[in-house]
Scaffold this motif. Sequence first.
Motif, PDB file in Angstrom:
ATOM      1  N   UNK A   1      -9.781  17.751  -0.501  1.00 14.13           N
ATOM      2  CA  UNK A   1      -8.413  16.862  -1.531  1.00 14.13           C
ATOM      3  C   UNK A   1      -8.924  17.830  -2.701  1.00 14.13           C
TER       4      UNK A   1
ATOM      5  N   UNK B   1      -8.354  17.288  -6.299  1.00  6.92           N
ATOM      6  CA  UNK B   1      -7.676  15.950  -7.875  1.00  6.92           C
ATOM      7  C   UNK B   1      -7.643  16.775  -8.639  1.00  6.92           C
TER       8      UNK B   1
ATOM      9  N   UNK C   1      -0.740  11.198  -7.201  1.00  8.52           N
ATOM     10  CA  UNK C   1      -0.295  10.491  -5.625  1.00  8.52           C
ATOM     11  C   UNK C   1       0.480   9.754  -5.218  1.00  8.52           C
ATOM     12  N   UNK C   2       1.673   9.068  -6.564  1.00  6.81           N
ATOM     13  CA  UNK C   2       2.316   8.143  -5.400  1.00  6.81           C
ATOM     14  C   UNK C   2       3.336   9.249  -3.781  1.00  6.81           C
TER      15      UNK C   2
ATOM     16  N   UNK D   1       4.721   3.864 -11.130  1.00  6.37           N
ATOM     17  CA  UNK D   1       5.097   4.685 -10.734  1.00  6.37           C
ATOM     18  C   UNK D   1       5.503   5.655 -11.550  1.00  6.37           C
TER      19      UNK D   1
ATOM     20  N   UNK E   1      -2.527   4.013  -5.026  1.00  4.31           N
ATOM     21  CA  UNK E   1      -1.370   5.099  -5.219  1.00  4.31           C
ATOM     22  C   UNK E   1      -3.040   6.023  -5.760  1.00  4.31           C
TER      23      UNK E   1
ATOM     24  N   UNK F   1       0.995  -1.051   0.221  1.00  7.19           N
ATOM     25  CA  UNK F   1      -0.064  -0.307   0.111  1.00  7.19           C
ATOM     26  C   UNK F   1       0.659   1.174  -0.013  1.00  7.19           C
ATOM     27  N   UNK F   2       1.962   0.964  -0.690  1.00 11.12           N
ATOM     28  CA  UNK F   2       2.705   2.291  -0.741  1.00 11.12           C
ATOM     29  C   UNK F   2       3.158   2.156  -2.237  1.00 11.12           C
TER      30      UNK F   2
ATOM     31  N   UNK G   1      -3.347   2.984 -19.259  1.00  9.49           N
ATOM     32  CA  UNK G   1      -1.757   2.819 -18.012  1.00  9.49           C
ATOM     33  C   UNK G   1      -1.676   2.350 -16.844  1.00  9.49           C
ATOM     34  N   UNK G   2      -0.857   1.502 -16.776  1.00 11.74           N
ATOM     35  CA  UNK G   2       0.024   0.478 -15.404  1.00 11.74           C
ATOM     36  C   UNK G   2       0.189   1.492 -14.422  1.00 11.74           C
ATOM     37  N   UNK G   3      -0.465   1.437 -13.163  1.00 12.70           N
ATOM     38  CA  UNK G   3      -0.299   2.367 -11.875  1.00 12.70           C
ATOM     39  C   UNK G   3      -0.678   1.042 -10.959  1.00 12.70           C
TER      40      UNK G   3
ATOM     41  N   UNK H   1      -3.777  17.423  -5.205  1.00 12.94           N
ATOM     42  CA  UNK H   1      -3.243  15.747  -5.618  1.00 12.94           C
ATOM     43  C   UNK H   1      -2.654  16.047  -7.195  1.00 12.94           C
TER      44      UNK H   1
ATOM     45  N   UNK I   1       4.488   6.285 -14.231  1.00 13.55           N
ATOM     46  CA  UNK I   1       2.823   6.671 -15.082  1.00 13.55           C
ATOM     47  C   UNK I   1       1.809   7.183 -14.772  1.00 13.55           C
TER      48      UNK I   1
ATOM     49  N   UNK J   1      -0.927   8.855  -1.388  1.00 11.25           N
ATOM     50  CA  UNK J   1      -1.656   8.265  -0.677  1.00 11.25           C
ATOM     51  C   UNK J   1      -0.807   7.211  -0.300  1.00 11.25           C
ATOM     52  N   UNK J   2       1.153   7.294  -0.178  1.00 12.79           N
ATOM     53  CA  UNK J   2       1.853   6.252   1.003  1.00 12.79           C
ATOM     54  C   UNK J   2       1.106   7.334   1.864  1.00 12.79           C
TER      55      UNK J   2
ATOM     56  N   UNK K   1      -1.865   8.705   3.086  1.00 11.64           N
ATOM     57  CA  UNK K   1      -3.168   9.066   3.472  1.00 11.64           C
ATOM     58  C   UNK K   1      -3.572   7.320   3.543  1.00 11.64           C
ATOM     59  N   UNK K   2      -3.287   5.966   2.589  1.00  5.09           N
ATOM     60  CA  UNK K   2      -2.687   5.136   3.096  1.00  5.09           C
ATOM     61  C   UNK K   2      -2.536   4.659   4.559  1.00  5.09           C
TER      62      UNK K   2
ATOM     63  N   UNK L   1      -6.079  15.475 -11.490  1.00  6.63           N
ATOM     64  CA  UNK L   1      -6.094  14.950 -12.687  1.00  6.63           C
ATOM     65  C   UNK L   1      -6.700  15.792 -13.712  1.00  6.63           C
TER      66      UNK L   1
END
Lengths: 166, 290
Positions: free
Chosen positions: B45, B47, B28-29, B99, A63, A43-44, A57-59, B25, B101, B32-33, B35-36, B49
């Motif tokens: 937030x 966003x 999110x890399x 990451x 995240x 989860x990171x 897109x692969x994500x 946001x 992407x 979101x780490x 937040x999670x 995008x």
Amino acid sequence: MTSPYVLTVNGTDRTVEDAWLGESLLYVLRERLGLPGSKAGCEQGECGSCSVELDGELVCSCLVLSASAVGTRIVTVEGLQPERGEFTDVQQAFVDEGAVKCGFCTPGLIMAVHDLLDRRPEPSDLEVREAISGNLCRCTGYGRVFAAVEAAVAIRRAGSGVEATT
Amino acid sequence: MDVTLPTTVDEAVSARADAPDAVLLAGGTDLMVAVNAGWLNPTAVIALRSVAELGQWRVDGDQLVVGAGVTYERMLREGLAASSPGLADAARTVGSPQIRSAGTIGGNLGTASPAGDTLPVLVALGAMVELAGPDGRRSLPMQEFTTGPKRTALAPGEMITAVRVPVASGPQQYRKVGVRNAMVIAVASVAVVLDGDRRSVGVGLGSVGPVPLAAPEAAVFAADAVDWSAGGPVLHEVDAAVRFGELVAAASSPIDDHRSSAAYRRLAIGVLAERCLRTACAPAVGEDAA
């Protein structure tokens, strides 16, 4: 609790209700939409087990803020199969080559390999390594995974199409 | 928690004014780490995008303007890599395909980690960071933008819209060391940019100071050492690249931390810089190609 929102998952509009808006897409897929194929590992963004496609897109779905993915096209590992119970060519290659041990990382690897082969049908060894560098597997040592990618390339080269059979 | 999805920069700025505690946001890399893990529980937030302007890049005369929402993956594609091979080199070393992407150049700037991979390239290129806020738009030189580890000169309510750099007119190199090739935070990183039009050299250093550093003395030395009269830059002096590495190491200001020692970082940054300059220039006279 909060207002509902709609996600387009595997071609179907799905309504997410009564959800905390801080939930990741991974959590929503698994716990709210009944799609447990994407795995919750780190989860990171380190392990790749939750990989999905977002607008092609692969994500890492862990995240992605789920509520911010409104209006995108989401494809999960469940969405790769034409029919439930059937394998894609890449999945079949993983089975045939023994690239699955505990299986936890497998859905993420399947997504990553589909993403690679859809862009690069004949990848070099280095391209394969780079493509799966974000997918951690602690069982196989990757040897069987590389063999599976090679087998999947061969299946596609032979033109047997998406629905390879056993 | 509220989630807003503005479609223009103006909408994003006014959403920020309406909710001063809102966090922005992008990919999110980083966010979101947190937040999670429960480290961060934002009340709102915004966003980014869907903000079309942020996702665009364009060549404007001899300048390249890269929207803050452009991902690392796109820096590797689409002709962007041709206009800025240094940014492409740096982008390729970030995380994994997943990451790359998601993560964006604006996010790299906003997080302002001393190890952010695009930041040394932006320093070496003398980038301008374009901002939008409640008082309108402005731009800041890259080195005024980062003010400390994870600290920036962003004013309250301000956001990053783009970076502006010169279109490449010579070789650009980015090198980094870490514990493996993928998914790694830089222990030391360096960008070296040779500008054939201006006959100048730019240098940017990552992970060897509280902010990405320039190395002006090393850059001037390299610009003098390079022969610009041939088709591309050439180094005639055998020891020039070595001396350049020494000057870069002297310009670094590393610390000991959980990822490395200061001594190793100082050694590594010099070696990386030397290799960058050697690779950027044709082999010097009397030197074996290496």
